[in-house]
Design an enzyme around this catalytic site. Structure first.
Site, PDB file in Angstrom:
ATOM      1  N   HIS A 102       4.451   2.381  -7.851  1.00  0.00           N
ATOM      2  CA  HIS A 102       3.588   1.191  -7.808  1.00  0.00           C
ATOM      3  C   HIS A 102       2.636   1.183  -8.996  1.00  0.00           C
ATOM      4  O   HIS A 102       2.405   0.143  -9.619  1.00  0.00           O
ATOM      5  CB  HIS A 102       2.718   1.177  -6.545  1.00  0.00           C
TER       6      HIS A 102
ATOM      7  N   GLU B 276       3.377   6.692  -7.729  1.00  0.00           N
ATOM      8  CA  GLU B 276       3.473   6.447  -9.167  1.00  0.00           C
ATOM      9  C   GLU B 276       4.355   5.225  -9.480  1.00  0.00           C
ATOM     10  O   GLU B 276       4.118   4.534 -10.469  1.00  0.00           O
ATOM     11  CB  GLU B 276       3.994   7.722  -9.850  1.00  0.00           C
TER      12      GLU B 276
ATOM     13  N   LYS C 197      13.459  -0.996  -7.836  1.00  0.00           N
ATOM     14  CA  LYS C 197      14.041  -0.165  -6.774  1.00  0.00           C
ATOM     15  C   LYS C 197      14.516  -1.058  -5.625  1.00  0.00           C
ATOM     16  O   LYS C 197      15.535  -0.807  -5.020  1.00  0.00           O
ATOM     17  CB  LYS C 197      13.043   0.864  -6.254  1.00  0.00           C
TER      18      LYS C 197
ATOM     19  N   GLY D 133       0.824  -1.210   0.000  1.00  0.00           N
ATOM     20  CA  GLY D 133       0.000   0.000   0.000  1.00  0.00           C
ATOM     21  C   GLY D 133       0.852   1.251   0.000  1.00  0.00           C
ATOM     22  O   GLY D 133       2.031   1.204  -0.372  1.00  0.00           O
TER      23      GLY D 133
ATOM     24  N   VAL E  54      10.701   4.408 -10.810  1.00  0.00           N
ATOM     25  CA  VAL E  54      10.132   5.689 -11.249  1.00  0.00           C
ATOM     26  C   VAL E  54      10.715   6.774 -10.357  1.00  0.00           C
ATOM     27  O   VAL E  54      10.810   6.606  -9.138  1.00  0.00           O
ATOM     28  CB  VAL E  54       8.586   5.669 -11.159  1.00  0.00           C
TER      29      VAL E  54
END
Ligand code: PAF
Length: 284
Positions: A35, A33, A150, A29, A177
């Protein structure tokens, strides 16, 4: 978009969708952006006839005793909105007692790739990750699963688990990102003070500069590379380096000699309170 909290309902849904290809994007959760781009990657992989499944579960077993599980951001409504906006078909949102029996006694441990880097700083972390990801694989039975690059070590560990335990799943990595100034998107960025946020792009900038130095033959040995990175990234007073390594891109072993195409630079830095991670390999 379906939102399901219980395992029996999930199993029913999976059975009813058994003819369609499924792709899983597990998350904890606090979606940003980074995810959401994984949902796009998932849709691209499975096509319009397939199902994209997201899971939102803040997994307690991957947090250490000194890590603040309770402080982890929870924002279900906006997360569901994010999933909806990117065409996710099903979101599985279990509570911890749905996922774990109080007397559970089985877990999965990867013993090689997970021992250094984040595994040294966060003992037990990857056992928690492997165990919950294996459970989510069993529950959702995907053909494909997508994880962000990442968390480079996590991606490597999960690929190894899938290989060694013969999960019939293709694992895809989604590109990191970044904010316009290069800082990798992360839910932890929200905890940076104004001054820390201004300095934080130094991490990516330093990774890029060192990558250029390697490409142009100015840095060759692992120790030189790590010293140069430490000198650059450690510049702000509040930056405390947790680790900073140049490793083989597949085995994650430390490299004595860095070749132009065999390495990954991986860093974890406390920037004030938050611990930020990032990584970079050779330019393609
Ligand atoms: O990367 C994450 O958010 C978590 O480690 C994962 C893969 C969802 C497992 O809890």
């Amino acid at each position: 978009m379906q939102v399901i909290e219980g395992i029996p309902e999930l199993r029913k849904w999976i059975k009813s969708e058994s003819k369609r290809d499924r792709v899983l994007v597990p998350t904890m959760g606090a979606l940003h952006e980074g995810h959401l781009s994984l949902f796009d990657r998932a849709r691209e992989a499975v096509g319009n006839n397939g199902c994209v499944i997201a899971t939102i579960f803040v997994n307690p077993t991957q947090f250490g005793p000194n890590e603040d599980l309770d402080a982890y951001p929870r924002q279900l409504e906006s997360d569901l909105e994010g999933c909806r906006s990117r065409g996710v078909d099903l979101v599985f949102v279990p509570q911890a007692d749905e996922m774990y029996y109080p007397d559970r006694s089985v877990e999965i441990r990867e013993n090689q790739l997970s021992t250094g880097l984040c595994g040294s700083s966060r003992p037990g972390h990857f056992d928690g990750v492997c165990t919950v990801v294996a459970k989510l694989f069993n529950l959702t039975q995907p053909d494909i699963a997508v994880f962000g690059e990442k968390d480079y070590q996590q991606l490597a560990v999960i690929r190894r688990m899938v290989r060694d335990l013969n999960f019939p799943i293709e694992v895809l990595g989604g590109a990191t990102v970044r904010e316009p100034d290069g800082l990798a998107m992360s839910s932890r960025n929200a905890y940076l003070t104004k001054a820390e946020r201004i300095e934080a792009p130094i991490i990516y900038r330093s990774l890029c500069e060192v990558r250029d130095d390697i490409a142009e033959g100015r840095l060759k040995s692992g120790s030189e590379v790590e010293a140069r990175l430490a000198e650059k990234i450690g510049r702000p007073d509040f930056a405390i380096i947790d680790y900073l390594k140049v490793v083989h891109k597949d085995t994650l072993e430390p490299l004595d000699e860095v070749e132009r195409d065999n390495y990954r630079l991986i860093v974890a830095v406390f920037f004030g309170k938050p611990r930020l991670i990032d990584n970079l390999g050779p330019a393609l």
